[in-house]
Write a protein that holds these residues in place. Structure first.
Motif, mmCIF file in Angstrom:
data_model
loop_
_atom_site.group_PDB
_atom_site.id
_atom_site.type_symbol
_atom_site.label_atom_id
_atom_site.label_comp_id
_atom_site.label_asym_id
_atom_site.label_seq_id
_atom_site.Cartn_x
_atom_site.Cartn_y
_atom_site.Cartn_z
ATOM 1 N N LYS A 65 0.900 -1.192 -0.001
ATOM 2 C CA LYS A 65 -0.065 0.096 -0.021
ATOM 3 C C LYS A 65 0.972 1.281 -0.033
ATOM 4 N N THR A 66 1.251 1.630 -1.013
ATOM 5 C CA THR A 66 2.027 2.631 -1.492
ATOM 6 C C THR A 66 1.714 3.776 -2.113
ATOM 7 N N ILE A 67 0.311 4.003 -2.349
ATOM 8 C CA ILE A 67 -0.306 5.144 -2.787
ATOM 9 C C ILE A 67 -1.578 5.947 -1.979
ATOM 10 N N LEU A 68 -1.039 6.996 -1.746
ATOM 11 C CA LEU A 68 -1.932 7.996 -0.694
ATOM 12 C C LEU A 68 -2.928 8.285 -1.753
ATOM 13 N N ARG A 69 -4.314 7.921 -1.299
ATOM 14 C CA ARG A 69 -5.474 8.327 -2.098
ATOM 15 C C ARG A 69 -6.251 9.094 -1.107
ATOM 16 N N THR A 70 -6.605 10.347 -1.609
ATOM 17 C CA THR A 70 -7.408 11.321 -0.892
ATOM 18 C C THR A 70 -8.510 11.741 -1.645
ATOM 19 N N GLU A 71 -9.786 11.701 -1.110
ATOM 20 C CA GLU A 71 -11.017 11.840 -1.865
ATOM 21 C C GLU A 71 -11.758 12.938 -1.257
ATOM 22 N N TYR A 72 -11.991 13.756 -1.973
ATOM 23 C CA TYR A 72 -12.598 14.965 -1.855
ATOM 24 C C TYR A 72 -14.107 15.091 -2.119
ATOM 25 N N GLN A 73 -14.916 15.857 -1.332
ATOM 26 C CA GLN A 73 -16.522 15.852 -1.914
ATOM 27 C C GLN A 73 -16.739 17.195 -1.088
ATOM 28 N N ALA A 74 -17.412 18.095 -2.135
ATOM 29 C CA ALA A 74 -17.775 19.597 -1.805
ATOM 30 C C ALA A 74 -19.001 19.883 -2.106
ATOM 31 N N THR A 75 -19.460 21.095 -1.781
ATOM 32 C CA THR A 75 -20.901 21.484 -2.073
ATOM 33 C C THR A 75 -20.888 22.245 -3.613
ATOM 34 N N THR A 76 -19.633 22.860 -3.827
ATOM 35 C CA THR A 76 -19.561 23.821 -5.026
ATOM 36 C C THR A 76 -18.135 23.532 -5.890
ATOM 37 N N ASN A 77 -18.023 23.506 -6.997
ATOM 38 C CA ASN A 77 -16.691 23.442 -7.605
ATOM 39 C C ASN A 77 -15.542 24.299 -6.992
ATOM 40 N N ARG A 78 -16.008 25.592 -6.700
ATOM 41 C CA ARG A 78 -15.067 26.512 -6.109
ATOM 42 C C ARG A 78 -14.675 26.063 -4.851
ATOM 43 N N MET A 79 -15.425 25.531 -3.905
ATOM 44 C CA MET A 79 -14.997 24.939 -2.598
ATOM 45 C C MET A 79 -13.710 23.823 -2.897
ATOM 46 N N LEU A 80 -14.384 23.045 -3.771
ATOM 47 C CA LEU A 80 -13.521 21.805 -4.325
ATOM 48 C C LEU A 80 -12.023 22.382 -4.539
ATOM 49 N N ARG A 81 -12.100 23.270 -5.491
ATOM 50 C CA ARG A 81 -10.869 23.841 -5.972
ATOM 51 C C ARG A 81 -9.890 24.349 -4.642
ATOM 52 N N VAL A 82 -10.504 25.410 -3.932
ATOM 53 C CA VAL A 82 -10.016 25.957 -2.853
ATOM 54 C C VAL A 82 -9.249 24.817 -2.102
ATOM 55 N N SER A 83 -10.028 23.740 -1.580
ATOM 56 C CA SER A 83 -9.533 22.975 -0.791
ATOM 57 C C SER A 83 -8.437 21.965 -1.304
ATOM 58 N N VAL A 84 -8.454 21.623 -2.653
ATOM 59 C CA VAL A 84 -7.501 20.750 -3.318
ATOM 60 C C VAL A 84 -6.419 21.593 -3.395
ATOM 61 N N ASN A 85 -6.307 23.102 -3.784
ATOM 62 C CA ASN A 85 -5.173 23.818 -3.664
ATOM 63 C C ASN A 85 -4.431 23.790 -2.527
ATOM 64 N N GLY A 86 -5.096 24.030 -1.272
ATOM 65 C CA GLY A 86 -4.337 23.723 0.082
ATOM 66 C C GLY A 86 -3.907 22.558 0.352
ATOM 67 N N PHE A 87 -4.544 21.443 -0.063
ATOM 68 C CA PHE A 87 -3.802 20.154 0.027
ATOM 69 C C PHE A 87 -2.776 19.883 -0.652
ATOM 70 N N LEU A 88 -2.927 20.424 -1.928
ATOM 71 C CA LEU A 88 -1.424 20.075 -2.973
ATOM 72 C C LEU A 88 -0.558 20.900 -2.263
ATOM 73 N N GLU A 89 -0.588 22.308 -1.780
ATOM 74 C CA GLU A 89 0.490 22.890 -1.046
ATOM 75 C C GLU A 89 0.950 22.233 0.352
ATOM 76 N N SER A 90 0.046 21.575 0.939
ATOM 77 C CA SER A 90 0.660 20.809 2.103
ATOM 78 C C SER A 90 1.358 19.697 1.631
ATOM 79 N N MET A 91 1.010 19.069 0.695
ATOM 80 C CA MET A 91 1.540 17.714 0.053
ATOM 81 C C MET A 91 2.901 18.170 -0.624
#
Length: 135
Positions: A85-111
């Motif tokens: 198990k060498t793949i980090l799988r992150t699943e996102y769900q959001a109310t809007t595409n904008r909220m999804l984009r903002v959260s994923v951008n933050g995640f990618l910065e942290s990653m």
């Protein structure tokens, strides 16, 4: 097939392969301590093997067990050895595409920070780089 929640219709799955289970598990533990800031976004992490990722892609399924902060749960997923198990799988769900984009951008910065620290400080990564440099 993935279930679409009418309250959280926008979703994205990010699968990040890492060289070893130890590094994938370290990344998971480092990232899961930060809760999502918005109640309009849900995020879950899991560690999967490359074969699980390929079977999900071939049958269109994105359902996989997620870890709820308990690394001991990692070994309870079927017959697949923990070390695969060498793949980090992150699943996102959001109310809007904008909220999804903002959260994923933050995640990618942290990653990016987590991967940078691994690259600079981790013994396995340094050893691999040394091997590549000698070739």
């Amino acid at each position: 097939m993935a279930k679409i929640d009418s309250d959280f219709p926008c979703s994205l799955v990010i699968a990040i392969p890492l060289p070893t289970h130890r590094l994938a598990s370290s990344a998971l533990r480092a990232l899961q301590v930060d809760a999502e800031l918005s109640p309009l976004v849900r995020r879950s992490f899991s560690l999967v093997s490359p074969s699980e990722t390929q079977s999900e892609a071939s049958n269109g399924s994105v359902d996989a067990p997620s870890l709820n902060g308990n690394p001991a749960q990692e070994s309870t997923n079927g017959d697949i050895p923990l070390e695969e198990k060498t793949i980090l799988r992150t699943e996102y769900q959001a109310t809007t595409n904008r909220m999804l984009r903002v959260s994923v951008n933050g995640f990618l910065e942290s990653m990016g920070v987590v991967l940078g620290i691994m690259q600079e400080l981790d013994v396995d990564v340094l050893a691999e780089q040394h091997k590549l440099a000698q070739r």
